[in-house]
Each structure stands twice: as structure tokens, then as C-alpha cells.
Design a protein around this motif. Structure first.
Motif, PDB file in Angstrom:
ATOM      1  N   ASP A  69       0.865  -1.117  -0.086  1.00  0.00           N
ATOM      2  CA  ASP A  69       0.064   0.004  -0.026  1.00  0.00           C
ATOM      3  C   ASP A  69       1.042   1.306  -0.072  1.00  0.00           C
ATOM      4  O   ASP A  69       0.506   2.212  -0.744  1.00  0.00           O
ATOM      5  CB  ASP A  69      -0.996   0.128   1.283  1.00  0.00           C
ATOM      6  N   LYS A  81      -4.304   0.236  -8.553  1.00  0.00           N
ATOM      7  CA  LYS A  81      -3.899  -0.968  -7.609  1.00  0.00           C
ATOM      8  C   LYS A  81      -4.737  -2.106  -7.752  1.00  0.00           C
ATOM      9  O   LYS A  81      -4.264  -3.210  -7.439  1.00  0.00           O
ATOM     10  CB  LYS A  81      -4.472  -0.097  -6.112  1.00  0.00           C
ATOM     11  N   LYS A  82      -6.121  -1.938  -8.092  1.00  0.00           N
ATOM     12  CA  LYS A  82      -6.842  -3.015  -8.519  1.00  0.00           C
ATOM     13  C   LYS A  82      -6.373  -4.079  -9.565  1.00  0.00           C
ATOM     14  O   LYS A  82      -6.649  -5.218  -9.440  1.00  0.00           O
ATOM     15  CB  LYS A  82      -8.436  -2.572  -8.695  1.00  0.00           C
ATOM     16  N   ILE A  83      -5.810  -3.446 -10.709  1.00  0.00           N
ATOM     17  CA  ILE A  83      -5.024  -4.246 -11.508  1.00  0.00           C
ATOM     18  C   ILE A  83      -3.808  -5.070 -11.006  1.00  0.00           C
ATOM     19  O   ILE A  83      -3.733  -6.397 -11.250  1.00  0.00           O
ATOM     20  CB  ILE A  83      -4.627  -3.067 -12.690  1.00  0.00           C
ATOM     21  N   GLU A  85      -3.594  -6.134  -8.036  1.00  0.00           N
ATOM     22  CA  GLU A  85      -4.339  -7.008  -7.320  1.00  0.00           C
ATOM     23  C   GLU A  85      -4.835  -8.437  -8.065  1.00  0.00           C
ATOM     24  O   GLU A  85      -4.803  -9.447  -7.543  1.00  0.00           O
ATOM     25  CB  GLU A  85      -5.220  -6.568  -6.437  1.00  0.00           C
ATOM     26  N   ARG A  86      -5.334  -7.907  -9.273  1.00  0.00           N
ATOM     27  CA  ARG A  86      -6.000  -8.796 -10.099  1.00  0.00           C
ATOM     28  C   ARG A  86      -5.008  -9.808 -10.589  1.00  0.00           C
ATOM     29  O   ARG A  86      -5.161 -11.054 -10.751  1.00  0.00           O
ATOM     30  CB  ARG A  86      -6.465  -8.091 -11.401  1.00  0.00           C
ATOM     31  N   THR A  90       1.135  -8.135  -5.580  1.00  0.00           N
ATOM     32  CA  THR A  90       0.925  -7.295  -4.278  1.00  0.00           C
ATOM     33  C   THR A  90       2.171  -7.572  -3.440  1.00  0.00           C
ATOM     34  O   THR A  90       2.244  -7.068  -2.173  1.00  0.00           O
ATOM     35  CB  THR A  90      -0.231  -7.731  -3.501  1.00  0.00           C
TER      36      THR A  90
END
Length: 130
Positions: A69, A81-83, A85-86, A90
Motif C-alpha cells: 500500500d 491498485k486493483k489491476i 491485485e487482479r 502485491t
């Protein structure tokens, strides 16, 4: 030597001692000040070295010390960020341009279509880790 001459000689010696003694004290104070300033500069440099060593972008990080983060935030990558995580990118080990996940990440349609302006920043941030 008479008492008067001896008294004058002692008075002159006392005057010389007082003069030189105060000069010595002044010189000592100046040296102490310079020494303290030197130690402060050294301490400040040491603190910046520590901060640099603890930075999440340092190549010597491992998975235990890596803060995803903080890394995302520092590099201005919060919108994607969500990409990350996809593709389970991370942690320190997965954020590597030799990883199979990396190839899928850079081929992501959402990244290319909606966030192309962040693509170079993401690639540079990943490269800076290793």
C-alpha cells in the motif's frame, strides 16, 4: 628583587594568565561548538541513510519488509491498485518484470485503455524495486 618589584611581577603574571585563560576558554568554546556542529551533520546524514534504507523502493527489500500500500501510494499508482491485485502482484517477489504475472499485467486491457498514462510510472516503479 624587592617586594614592590616582586608584587609587580606577580601582578603581571596574573594579568597574563587571566588574559590567556579567557582566550583559552574562548578557543575551547569555539572548538566545542564546531565539534557539536560536526556531530549534528554526521547524525543527520546517518538518519537520511536509515530513511533511505527503510524506503519501500529500495532494492534490498524482501517480502517481510515490503508494504504494498505504501509503495502504491508513493508511486502514484492508487488508481491501478486493483489491476495489480487482479494479477496477485502485491508483494515484493511478484513485482518483478521477469515474472509471468508481469506479462499479463502489462497486457491488461483496462490498464491499456483507461490508465495508459500510468503505465510508464508502474513499469518504472517495478523496475526500481529490483
Amino acid at each position: 628583587m624587592g617586594n614592590e618589584a616582586l608584587s609587580q611581577l606577580l601582578a603581571q603574571a596574573a594579568n597574563n594568565y587571566a588574559c590567556c585563560g579567557s582566550k583559552s576558554a574562548t578557543v575551547k568554546q569555539e572548538l566545542d561548538t564546531e565539534s557539536n556542529q560536526s556531530m549534528n551533520v554526521h547524525a543527520s546524514a546517518s538518519q537520511s541513510d536509515i530513511a533511505r534504507e527503510e524506503s519501500p523502493t529500495n532494492a534490498s527489500l524482501n517480502n517481510d519488509a515490503f508494504d504494498f500500500d505504501a509503495w502504491i501510494s508513493q508511486n502514484g499508482l492508487i488508481p491501478i491498485k486493483k489491476i495489480f491485485e487482479r494479477y496477485s502482484m502485491t508483494d515484493y517477489a511478484s513485482l518483478n518484470n521477469e515474472n509471468e504475472k508481469y506479462r499479463h499485467f502489462i497486457s491488461d486491457q483496462e490498464l491499456r485503455m483507461n490508465y495508459s498514462h500510468l503505465m510508464q510510472a508502474a513499469l518504472d516503479a517495478i523496475a526500481a524495486l529490483h
